[in-house]
Design a protein around this motif. Sequence first.
Motif, PDB file in Angstrom:
ATOM      1  N   GLU A   1      48.861  86.047  46.685  1.00 46.61           N
ATOM      2  CA  GLU A   1      47.613  86.542  47.269  1.00 46.61           C
ATOM      3  C   GLU A   1      46.911  85.423  48.040  1.00 46.61           C
ATOM      4  O   GLU A   1      46.819  84.297  47.569  1.00 46.61           O
ATOM      5  N   GLY A   2      46.459  85.739  49.242  1.00 43.68           N
ATOM      6  CA  GLY A   2      45.747  84.756  50.049  1.00 43.68           C
ATOM      7  C   GLY A   2      46.618  83.988  51.013  1.00 43.68           C
ATOM      8  O   GLY A   2      46.104  83.246  51.855  1.00 43.68           O
ATOM      9  N   ARG A   3      47.945  84.140  50.914  1.00 48.14           N
ATOM     10  CA  ARG A   3      48.851  83.425  51.807  1.00 48.14           C
ATOM     11  C   ARG A   3      48.981  84.182  53.125  1.00 48.14           C
ATOM     12  O   ARG A   3      49.395  85.346  53.148  1.00 48.14           O
ATOM     13  N   PHE A   4      48.626  83.526  54.228  1.00 50.08           N
ATOM     14  CA  PHE A   4      48.735  84.118  55.556  1.00 50.08           C
ATOM     15  C   PHE A   4      49.436  83.129  56.491  1.00 50.08           C
ATOM     16  O   PHE A   4      49.297  81.915  56.341  1.00 50.08           O
ATOM     17  N   SER A   5      50.160  83.689  57.454  1.00 50.25           N
ATOM     18  CA  SER A   5      50.872  82.830  58.401  1.00 50.25           C
ATOM     19  C   SER A   5      51.032  83.561  59.730  1.00 50.25           C
ATOM     20  O   SER A   5      50.555  84.679  59.924  1.00 50.25           O
ATOM     21  N   THR A   6      51.731  82.890  60.645  1.00 48.08           N
ATOM     22  CA  THR A   6      52.016  83.452  61.963  1.00 48.08           C
ATOM     23  C   THR A   6      53.123  84.499  61.854  1.00 48.08           C
ATOM     24  O   THR A   6      53.748  84.658  60.808  1.00 48.08           O
ATOM     25  N   PHE A   7      53.392  85.194  62.936  1.00 52.93           N
ATOM     26  CA  PHE A   7      54.391  86.264  62.945  1.00 52.93           C
ATOM     27  C   PHE A   7      55.737  85.714  63.424  1.00 52.93           C
ATOM     28  O   PHE A   7      55.794  84.851  64.309  1.00 52.93           O
ATOM     29  N   ALA A   8      56.814  86.227  62.836  1.00 54.37           N
ATOM     30  CA  ALA A   8      58.134  85.702  63.172  1.00 54.37           C
ATOM     31  C   ALA A   8      59.188  86.776  62.992  1.00 54.37           C
ATOM     32  O   ALA A   8      58.988  87.755  62.257  1.00 54.37           O
ATOM     33  N   GLY A   9      60.323  86.584  63.664  1.00 59.91           N
ATOM     34  CA  GLY A   9      61.426  87.515  63.511  1.00 59.91           C
ATOM     35  C   GLY A   9      62.664  87.029  64.232  1.00 59.91           C
ATOM     36  O   GLY A   9      62.594  86.174  65.121  1.00 59.91           O
TER      37      GLY A   9
END
Length: 309
Positions: free
Chosen positions: A191-199
């Motif tokens: 909970e609380g972990r956020f990051s950039t988008f990737a794929g």
Amino acid sequence: MSAINQHTSRIDRAGELRVNQETLDQLWQRAQILQIAEGRIAAVDSKLSLINAEQVAANIAAHTFTEGSRYFLGLDLHTKAPFFAWDTEWVGTIADEVKEVGFSTVREIGSLLSEQELEISLHAMGLSNWHRAHPRCPRCGGATRVDLGGAARTCDADGSQHHPRTDSAVIVLVKDRSDRILLGHQPIWPEGRFSTFAGFLEPGETFEQCVAREVLEESAVVVTELNYLGSQPWPFPASIMIAFEAVTDNPERAQGDGQEITEVKWFTRAQLLAAAKDGSLLLPPSISVARKMIERWLGESAPGGQTWR
């Protein structure tokens, strides 16, 4: 602002030396050797514990570690000293807590290593992961062996040679016209972990197409004005991260897809700093290109955030 991870190499990979086994054997005898044991690298006090060929032989003779495999990593650019990796396993049944003594993972200590140490560690781990995952020939199913100093595997049954593959993935810092950034939360993270988008890049797709598709799939926003920032090897197990920033004109549409991304949040610089300081926001670890992208936008180092899951 400048791009990220554009450092020059500290190692000459010296590919021309890989084709001569006698040369590799001679280099091994005077090499600095990074030991890998079951996915962990030898390190003490956040510094690599490089050993020599005599110490490798002593460990094998003492039946502490298996004979393992040797991978040529290259030469120091200035001293021309050779570097190798020794990829091995413990002999017998060893408790996990014992295996942690004198060994660590690149993820755990990567941000504390020198640039040269990190470079050889990422190279060594990438080779180790690939060799361990490809013991047999994809053409005939026969056993393969390490060849070209670790740069290939050869099947003696049909004579085919196989080389490591790297999976290309884009990673994107999404901004709006107010210069806020959009970060997402994956359900496997705490909970609380956020990051950039990737794929991952799909067959027949450009990096730019992949950026637009992945961001749209994961956050429902359309992006334009793509700007390449840099790249980072990520052998966990076998990726290269291609970093971009992009701008959206429809920030109000942002929402997670409900599967890969379950929550998204917009942050101003003040909001991100405040949330990181009070612990309500966990950022990616400092070794990651995601963290570097965020801090590049922020204009300073962000506190906390060494969680991996």
